[in-house]
Write an enzyme that holds these catalytic residues in place. Structure first.
Site, mmCIF file in Angstrom:
data_model
loop_
_atom_site.group_PDB
_atom_site.id
_atom_site.type_symbol
_atom_site.label_atom_id
_atom_site.label_comp_id
_atom_site.label_asym_id
_atom_site.label_seq_id
_atom_site.Cartn_x
_atom_site.Cartn_y
_atom_site.Cartn_z
ATOM 1 N N ASP A 124 27.417 -29.214 -12.409
ATOM 2 C CA ASP A 124 27.390 -30.712 -12.658
ATOM 3 C C ASP A 124 27.600 -31.004 -14.168
ATOM 4 O O ASP A 124 28.843 -30.841 -14.567
ATOM 5 C CB ASP A 124 25.784 -31.243 -12.576
ATOM 6 N N ARG A 186 17.062 -29.466 2.257
ATOM 7 C CA ARG A 186 17.792 -28.244 2.094
ATOM 8 C C ARG A 186 18.256 -27.598 3.449
ATOM 9 O O ARG A 186 19.338 -26.951 3.687
ATOM 10 C CB ARG A 186 17.065 -27.198 1.441
HETATM 11 P P1 IMP Z 1 23.801 -28.923 -14.302
HETATM 12 O O1 IMP Z 1 22.888 -28.019 -14.964
HETATM 13 O O2 IMP Z 1 23.814 -30.514 -14.833
HETATM 14 O O3 IMP Z 1 25.346 -28.501 -14.098
HETATM 15 O O4 IMP Z 1 23.278 -29.063 -12.750
HETATM 16 C C1 IMP Z 1 23.176 -27.980 -12.009
HETATM 17 C C2 IMP Z 1 22.177 -27.881 -11.307
HETATM 18 O O5 IMP Z 1 21.307 -29.191 -10.908
HETATM 19 C C3 IMP Z 1 22.314 -27.288 -9.902
HETATM 20 O O6 IMP Z 1 21.850 -25.957 -10.045
HETATM 21 C C4 IMP Z 1 21.532 -28.004 -9.008
HETATM 22 O O7 IMP Z 1 20.285 -27.187 -8.467
HETATM 23 C C5 IMP Z 1 21.412 -29.139 -9.545
HETATM 24 N N1 IMP Z 1 21.855 -30.267 -9.081
HETATM 25 C C6 IMP Z 1 23.146 -31.124 -9.545
HETATM 26 N N2 IMP Z 1 23.633 -31.949 -9.094
HETATM 27 C C7 IMP Z 1 22.903 -31.802 -7.699
HETATM 28 C C8 IMP Z 1 23.067 -32.775 -6.438
HETATM 29 O O8 IMP Z 1 23.833 -33.728 -6.503
HETATM 30 N N3 IMP Z 1 22.233 -32.495 -5.474
HETATM 31 C C9 IMP Z 1 21.267 -31.518 -5.588
HETATM 32 N N4 IMP Z 1 21.170 -30.602 -6.638
HETATM 33 C C10 IMP Z 1 21.981 -30.742 -7.722
HETATM 34 MG MG MG Z 2 18.260 -28.199 -7.376
#
Ligand code: IMP
Ligand code: MG
Length: 195
Positions: A124, A186
């Site tokens: 993300d 999940r």
């Molecule tokens: P980032 O650090 O912002 O890239 O987020 C990544 C982490 O956030 C992933 O390991 C996911 O566990 C969680 N995450 C991000 N987006 C979602 C989503 O749409 N649904 C569920 N978990 C998410």
């Molecule tokens: Mg998560």
């Protein structure tokens, strides 16, 4: 959903899964069948890339969300692979990133000189993966690649190189196939978007 499990046996798992968990709020995004097909392809692609490596691959799975994907991906490989886990969380119980990433190193064996494949459910903002990559690079692996089931580029803050991507998705929060909202959903075999 909870009422059924404390009050007696669930009569039809299918009914429970399709009607109760998402309660009309989730929209089907990627079916279990599409996921299965794509994960098999990714397994073949990964197996080709590591075909000439003379030591087992080390799959490092990022808990908890990637556990379901990793279990299927592992069984799609035609090369030897070990399985390790790290824990990282940047989300609280909401759908927006808290911006902080907590990291826990759960890997047992040494990673120096090993070929590591990081396995993540979704990239993300890129914060989680960049913290983990930084931590793992300190062990001087022979190689470090990333397989992500989902890529949501709309909210990216930190540039991330994804070597194997399952699906690129629009800017929607998603649940199912290992992905949670506040720890739930999940278990859903398909991926749904919320909101
Ligand atoms: P980032 O650090 O912002 O890239 O987020 C990544 C982490 O956030 C992933 O390991 C996911 O566990 C969680 N995450 C991000 N987006 C979602 C989503 O749409 N649904 C569920 N978990 C998410
Ligand atoms: Mg998560």
């Amino acid at each position: 959903m909870f009422a059924t499990s404390v009050m007696g046996p669930v009569e039809s798992t299918e009914t429970v899964k399709s009607a109760a968990p998402v309660r009309g709020a989730g929209r089907p995004m990627i079916s279990a069948r599409r996921i299965a097909r794509r994960v098999r392809e990714m397994g073949q692609e990964i197996s080709r890339v590591y075909a000439n490596v003379d030591q087992p691959l080390v799959m490092v799975v990022i808990l908890k969300g990637a556990a379901v994907f990793a279990a299927d991906l592992l069984r799609s490989l035609s090369i030897p692979a070990e399985l390790e886990f790290v824990r990282a969380s940047s989300y609280g119980s909401g759908t927006a990133s808290s911006g902080r990433v907590k990291f826990a190193h759960l890997v047992e064996g040494p990673l120096t000189g090993r070929d590591i494949l990081l396995v993540e459910d979704i990239v993300d903002s890129g914060r989680t993966i960049s913290v983990i990559v930084r931590e793992l690079q300190r062990h001087h692996p022979a190689s470090l690649r990333l397989a992500a089931l989902l890529d949501r580029p709309a909210r990216r803050e930190i540039e991330v190189g994804i070597d194997f991507t399952g699906f690129r998705i629009p800017d929607r929060f998603v649940i199912g196939y290992g992905l949670d909202y506040a720890g739930l959903y999940r278990e859903l075999p398909d991926i749904y978007s919320l909101g």
